[in-house]
Design an enzyme around this catalytic site. Structure first.
Site, mmCIF file in Angstrom:
data_model
loop_
_atom_site.group_PDB
_atom_site.id
_atom_site.type_symbol
_atom_site.label_atom_id
_atom_site.label_comp_id
_atom_site.label_asym_id
_atom_site.label_seq_id
_atom_site.Cartn_x
_atom_site.Cartn_y
_atom_site.Cartn_z
ATOM 1 N N TYR A 94 0.829 -1.213 0.000
ATOM 2 C CA TYR A 94 0.000 0.000 0.000
ATOM 3 C C TYR A 94 0.860 1.260 0.000
ATOM 4 O O TYR A 94 0.363 2.351 0.252
ATOM 5 C CB TYR A 94 -0.922 0.036 1.219
ATOM 6 C CG TYR A 94 -2.033 -0.987 1.204
ATOM 7 C CD1 TYR A 94 -3.094 -0.853 0.316
ATOM 8 C CD2 TYR A 94 -2.032 -2.059 2.086
ATOM 9 C CE1 TYR A 94 -4.126 -1.779 0.306
ATOM 10 C CE2 TYR A 94 -3.062 -2.985 2.083
ATOM 11 C CZ TYR A 94 -4.108 -2.848 1.197
ATOM 12 O OH TYR A 94 -5.126 -3.764 1.190
ATOM 13 N N TYR A 472 -11.744 -0.353 -0.561
ATOM 14 C CA TYR A 472 -11.763 0.004 0.871
ATOM 15 C C TYR A 472 -10.479 0.714 1.276
ATOM 16 O O TYR A 472 -10.422 1.358 2.310
ATOM 17 C CB TYR A 472 -12.044 -1.238 1.730
ATOM 18 C CG TYR A 472 -10.844 -1.952 2.341
ATOM 19 C CD1 TYR A 472 -10.109 -2.876 1.613
ATOM 20 C CD2 TYR A 472 -10.470 -1.717 3.660
ATOM 21 C CE1 TYR A 472 -9.031 -3.545 2.179
ATOM 22 C CE2 TYR A 472 -9.389 -2.377 4.234
ATOM 23 C CZ TYR A 472 -8.664 -3.282 3.490
ATOM 24 O OH TYR A 472 -7.598 -3.942 4.060
ATOM 25 N N ARG A 473 -9.440 0.643 0.433
ATOM 26 C CA ARG A 473 -8.115 1.147 0.796
ATOM 27 C C ARG A 473 -7.253 1.021 -0.445
ATOM 28 O O ARG A 473 -7.477 0.126 -1.260
ATOM 29 C CB ARG A 473 -7.607 0.222 1.894
ATOM 30 C CG ARG A 473 -6.262 0.444 2.475
ATOM 31 C CD ARG A 473 -6.070 -0.664 3.507
ATOM 32 N NE ARG A 473 -4.796 -0.614 4.155
ATOM 33 C CZ ARG A 473 -4.310 -1.574 4.937
ATOM 34 N NH1 ARG A 473 -5.015 -2.666 5.154
ATOM 35 N NH2 ARG A 473 -3.131 -1.453 5.512
HETATM 36 C C1 FAD Z 1 1.856 -10.644 2.727
HETATM 37 C C2 FAD Z 1 1.038 -9.488 3.235
HETATM 38 C C3 FAD Z 1 -0.200 -9.725 3.809
HETATM 39 C C4 FAD Z 1 -0.963 -8.653 4.291
HETATM 40 N N1 FAD Z 1 -2.125 -8.936 4.936
HETATM 41 C C5 FAD Z 1 -2.842 -7.934 5.491
HETATM 42 C C6 FAD Z 1 -3.994 -8.215 6.262
HETATM 43 O O1 FAD Z 1 -4.323 -9.378 6.527
HETATM 44 N N2 FAD Z 1 -4.711 -7.165 6.733
HETATM 45 C C7 FAD Z 1 -4.343 -5.882 6.532
HETATM 46 O O2 FAD Z 1 -5.019 -4.959 7.010
HETATM 47 N N3 FAD Z 1 -3.242 -5.594 5.839
HETATM 48 C C8 FAD Z 1 -2.471 -6.570 5.317
HETATM 49 N N4 FAD Z 1 -1.313 -6.272 4.638
HETATM 50 C C9 FAD Z 1 -0.964 -4.847 4.420
HETATM 51 C C10 FAD Z 1 -0.079 -4.182 5.494
HETATM 52 O O3 FAD Z 1 1.170 -4.816 5.558
HETATM 53 C C11 FAD Z 1 -0.703 -4.139 6.897
HETATM 54 O O4 FAD Z 1 -1.962 -3.489 6.841
HETATM 55 C C12 FAD Z 1 0.157 -3.466 7.955
HETATM 56 O O5 FAD Z 1 -0.416 -3.679 9.227
HETATM 57 C C13 FAD Z 1 0.260 -1.949 7.764
HETATM 58 O O6 FAD Z 1 1.435 -1.495 8.305
HETATM 59 P P1 FAD Z 1 1.628 -0.701 9.670
HETATM 60 O O7 FAD Z 1 0.770 -1.321 10.684
HETATM 61 O O8 FAD Z 1 3.073 -0.675 9.907
HETATM 62 O O9 FAD Z 1 1.065 0.711 9.278
HETATM 63 P P2 FAD Z 1 1.853 2.108 8.978
HETATM 64 O O10 FAD Z 1 2.651 1.966 7.730
HETATM 65 O O11 FAD Z 1 2.554 2.576 10.188
HETATM 66 O O12 FAD Z 1 0.590 3.004 8.766
HETATM 67 C C14 FAD Z 1 -0.272 2.857 7.699
HETATM 68 C C15 FAD Z 1 -0.686 4.232 7.202
HETATM 69 O O13 FAD Z 1 -1.546 4.822 8.204
HETATM 70 C C16 FAD Z 1 -1.247 6.197 8.392
HETATM 71 N N5 FAD Z 1 -0.718 6.399 9.751
HETATM 72 C C17 FAD Z 1 0.112 5.547 10.409
HETATM 73 N N6 FAD Z 1 0.357 6.000 11.630
HETATM 74 C C18 FAD Z 1 -0.290 7.170 11.764
HETATM 75 C C19 FAD Z 1 -0.427 8.071 12.844
HETATM 76 N N7 FAD Z 1 0.144 7.821 14.011
HETATM 77 N N8 FAD Z 1 -1.176 9.173 12.662
HETATM 78 C C20 FAD Z 1 -1.800 9.383 11.481
HETATM 79 N N9 FAD Z 1 -1.715 8.551 10.421
HETATM 80 C C21 FAD Z 1 -0.978 7.434 10.569
HETATM 81 C C22 FAD Z 1 -0.212 6.564 7.376
HETATM 82 O O14 FAD Z 1 -0.801 7.070 6.229
HETATM 83 C C23 FAD Z 1 0.474 5.247 7.047
HETATM 84 O O15 FAD Z 1 1.023 5.296 5.775
HETATM 85 C C24 FAD Z 1 -0.510 -7.310 4.140
HETATM 86 C C25 FAD Z 1 0.727 -7.088 3.550
HETATM 87 C C26 FAD Z 1 1.500 -8.161 3.121
HETATM 88 C C27 FAD Z 1 2.831 -7.886 2.531
#
Ligand code: FAD
Length: 516
Positions: A94, A472-473
Site C-alpha cells: 500500500y 476500501y483502501r
Molecule cells: C503478505 C502481506 C499480507 C498482508 N495482509 C494484510 C492483512 O491481513 N490485513 C491488513 O489490514 N493488511 C495486510 N497487509 C498490508 C499491510 O502490511 C498491513 O496493513 C500493515 O499492518 C500496515 O502497516 P503498519 O501497521 O506498519 O502501518 P503504517 O505503515 O505505520 O501506517 C499505515 C498508514 O496509516 C497512516 N498512519 C500511520 N500511523 C499514523 C499516525 N500515528 N497518525 C496518522 N496517520 C498514521 C499513514 O498514512 C500510514 O502510511 C498485508 C501485507 C502483506 C505484505
C-alpha cells in the site's frame, strides 16, 4: 556519506529547509534527524508500480514523545515543510514506509512504543503508535493475561495503530479493526493536542470503553486521512475463549463461490460463525508455498489446466473457506452442527476440522494461527509466486451475496488476463460486507511488466467503479484516482476539512487524494 543530489520538500527553499532541520535537531537531538541517503534508504522502498523517483523522502524524524511531535508540527507550519506520518511503517503493498511524494519528511513514530495500559477486566489496551503486535503479544504472555489480539497477516512486524488508522483487517471475531478502536490522542496541525471520546474529561476512567464521547463523533476523521497525527490509541482485546475450533471447507468448481457466500451470509450475520472468514482461491492458497514456474513458465496469466494440476497436487479446492468457532465446548458442538448442516446441504462441500484438516497441509496451519490471533509470516510466501518484489493490493468492497462474487471474480480475471497477470485472490467476509482482496503480483525489476501492472491496476479501479464497486483502501500511487471514483462532492468536503484543520497543508499531502 551521501553523494547524491539533495532533495528538498516541494516549494521549500534550501535556506528554509536548513533552518527547519536546525530546529528539528534542537527538538529531537541530532541522532533522531536523518538526512543522509543511506539512512533514508529504508523509507524509499516501494512494491507498487510507481516510479522510485516519485517516492524519496528529504529527511526522517524520529520523535519519542507527544510534546516533540507538537514542536515538529509547529516548526513545519513555520517553514511550510510537509511531513508523511508512519507508525511501524509496514504498509507493504500500500506504499510501504515511503512518503506519499518525493521531498516529504518522514515522521516515523516507531520509537514511541510504550504499552501504556492493558486492563484484563474490561479487555482494553492503550498504546503508542510504535507498538508492534509482537510486542503486545509478548506483554500479554509475560503477564499471563487471557487476552487475544487480532493481527493482520504480516502480524509480528506491523502494529495495531498504523493498521487500524489505515482501516486494516484481521481474522478473529475482532477482524474489522476500526470497529474495535476506542479513544485517541491526536496532535493537530496547529500543535494542539486533543483526546477523542471520553478522553477530554480529566481523569476519565472510560476513555477506552465508551467510543462516542459527547458531540459529533470524530475518530473516523483521523483514519485514512491527513487531518492529525495519532499519538495514542485505545483498542479492545478479545477474551480468550475456553474452546476454539478452526475448520476448512473446500469446494472444487469456480462457480461454487456463489453457493459458499449465500450459505455463509446468514451464519455470519447471526454470529454462528463469528470471525472474519476468508474464502481463498487456489492460487493464493498454493502461492504461499508453491512457485509459479513449477507449473507454468509463460508470461501470460496461468492457464486453467495448470490450476487444476496445482489443486490435485496440493489437495486443495478452487475455493478454500477458513473459519472458526469460539466459546465453550458445548457451544461449539451446537454451532458445528448448524455449520455442517448448512454447508452439507448441496453435497458439494468437503468440511474438515482437527486432524483431518491439519493433514491436508495448504494454508490450514497458518490460517488457524491467525484466526486465534497468533503471529506468523507465512503469507510472505506469495512474493515467491512470480518473484521480483512487485505487489499491489486491489480490494473492492461488495455485499456478502453470491451474485456479487460471480460478477467480481469474472471481471477481475478478465482484466488481469488481458495484462498477463494471475488471479491471486481471496474474499474476506466481514459481517454483511466482503473485501475482495487481489494481490497483483508482478516483477518490479522489469520496467515493461511494471508499466503493465500500473495500467492493469488503473483499469481495475475504473472498471470496478463503473459496476458500483469501490475500494476500501489503496496504495499511494492510486489514491488520487480512487478518490475520484467516490465523487467530487465528497472530495470537496474532505478538502474543506483539510483547509480548516491544516491550512498550510503540512500533514501527509495527497493521502487518500486529499490536498488543500
Ligand atoms: C503478505 C502481506 C499480507 C498482508 N495482509 C494484510 C492483512 O491481513 N490485513 C491488513 O489490514 N493488511 C495486510 N497487509 C498490508 C499491510 O502490511 C498491513 O496493513 C500493515 O499492518 C500496515 O502497516 P503498519 O501497521 O506498519 O502501518 P503504517 O505503515 O505505520 O501506517 C499505515 C498508514 O496509516 C497512516 N498512519 C500511520 N500511523 C499514523 C499516525 N500515528 N497518525 C496518522 N496517520 C498514521 C499513514 O498514512 C500510514 O502510511 C498485508 C501485507 C502483506 C505484505
Amino acid at each position: 556519506m551521501s553523494t547524491t543530489q539533495r532533495i528538498l520538500p516541494k516549494g521549500v527553499s534550501e535556506a528554509d529547509f536548513d533552518a527547519a532541520l536546525v530546529r528539528f535537531r534542537e527538538i529531537l537531538g541530532a541522532d533522531s534527524v536523518l538526512t543522509e541517503s543511506d539512512q533514508l534508504a529504508a523509507y524509499s522502498k516501494i512494491m507498487m508500480a510507481g516510479d522510485d523517483a516519485d517516492y524519496i523522502p528529504s529527511a526522517a524524524l524520529l520523535p519519542t514523545t507527544t510534546e516533540q511531535v507538537q514542536e515538529i508540527v509547529r516548526t513545519c507550519n513555520q517553514y511550510k515543510v510537509p511531513i508523511w506520518t508512519i507508525s511501524t511503517g509496514k504498509n507493504l503493498g500500500y506504499g510501504s514506509a515511503a512518503p506519499g511524494e518525493t521531498g516529504q519528511v518522514m515522521l516515523d513514530l516507531h520509537r514511541m512504543n510504550r504499552i501504556l495500559d492493558v486492563d484484563p477486566d474490561v479487555c482494553t489496551a492503550l498504546l503508542e503508535p510504535g507498538v508492534t503486535y509482537q510486542q503486545l503479544y509478548d506483554y500479554i504472555k509475560e503477564h499471563d493475561l487471557k487476552l487475544w489480539l487480532d493481527p493482520p497477516a504480516p502480524s509480528a512486524i506491523a502494529g495495531p495503530v498504523g493498521n487500524t488508522l489505515d482501516r486494516g483487517v484481521g481474522y478473529t471475531p475482532y477482524g474489522e479493526h476500526f470497529m474495535f478502536q476506542c479513544g485517541m490522542e491526536v496532535v493537530l496541525a496547529n500543535g494542539e493536542v486533543i483526546r477523542t471520546g471520553m478522553g477530554g474529561i480529566e481523569n476519565s476512567s472510560s476513555w477506552q470503553v465508551f467510543k462516542w464521547g459527547y458531540g459529533p463523533y470524530i475518530d473516523g476523521l483521523f483514519t485514512q486521512s491527513n487531518y492529525g497525527i495519532v499519538t495514542k490509541m485505545g483498542l479492545w482485546l478479545m477474551p480468550e475463549p475456553p474452546a476454539y475450533r478452526p475448520f476448512i471447507i473446500q469446494y472444487q468448481d469456480p462457480e461454487d463461490i456463489e453457493e459458499i457466500v449465500d450459505v455463509l451470509r446468514p451464519l455470519r450475520i447471526a454470529q454462528i460463525i463469528p470471525n472474519a472468514v476468508v474464502i481463498v482461491h487456489t492460487l493464493w492458497d498454493a502461492g504461499t508455498h508453491v512457485v509459479r514456474k513449477d507449473y507454468y513458465e509463460g508470461s501470460d496469466s496461468i492457464p486453467r489446466e495448470a490450476i487444476e494440476r496445482i489443486k490435485a497436487d496440493e489437495g486443495i479446492g478452487e475455493w478454500n473457506v477458513y473459519a472458526a468457532l469460539y466459546g465453550t465446548p458445548e457451544q461449539i458442538e451446537v454451532n458445528w452442527k448448524i455449520v455442517e448442516q448448512a454447508f452439507g446441504a448441496s453435497g458439494k462441500a468437503k468440511i474438515m476440522h482437527g486432524e483431518e484438516a491439519e493433514k491436508r497441509g495448504g494454508g490450514f496451519e497458518y490460517r488457524s494461527a491467525l484466526m486465534k490471533g497468533d503471529m506468523n509470516l507465512q503469507e510472505f510466501g506469495l512474493y515467491n509466486w512470480r518473484g521480483g518484489g512487485g505487489s499491489m493490493w486491489f480490494a473492492p468492497v461488495s455485499q456478502a451475496k453470491g451474485s456479487e462474487t460471480k460478477d467480481q471474480t469474472e471481471l477481475a480475471q478478465q482484466i488481469l488476463g488481458k495484462y498477463g497477470f494471475d488471479y491471486v485472490a481471496e474474499y474476506i467476509v466481514g459481517w454483511r460486507d466482503m473485501h475482495h482482496v487481489i494481490d497483483l503480483l508482478y516483477n518490479r525489476q522489469d520496467p515493461e511488466e511494471t508499466q503493465r501492472a500500473h495500467d492493469c491496476f488503473a483499469e481495475l479501479i475504473d472498471e470496478f467503479a463503473k459496476r458500483g464497486y469501490g475500494l476500501y483502501r489503496t496504495n499511494t500511487e492510486f489514491m488520487e484516482q480512487v478518490a475520484g471514483t467516490f465523487g467530487e462532492p465528497l472530495r470537496e468536503v474532505h478538502k474543506t476539512l483539510k483547509n480548516a484543520l491544516d491550512p498550510n497543508g503540512i500533514l501527509s499531502p495527497g493521502k487518500s487524494g486529499i490536498r488543500q
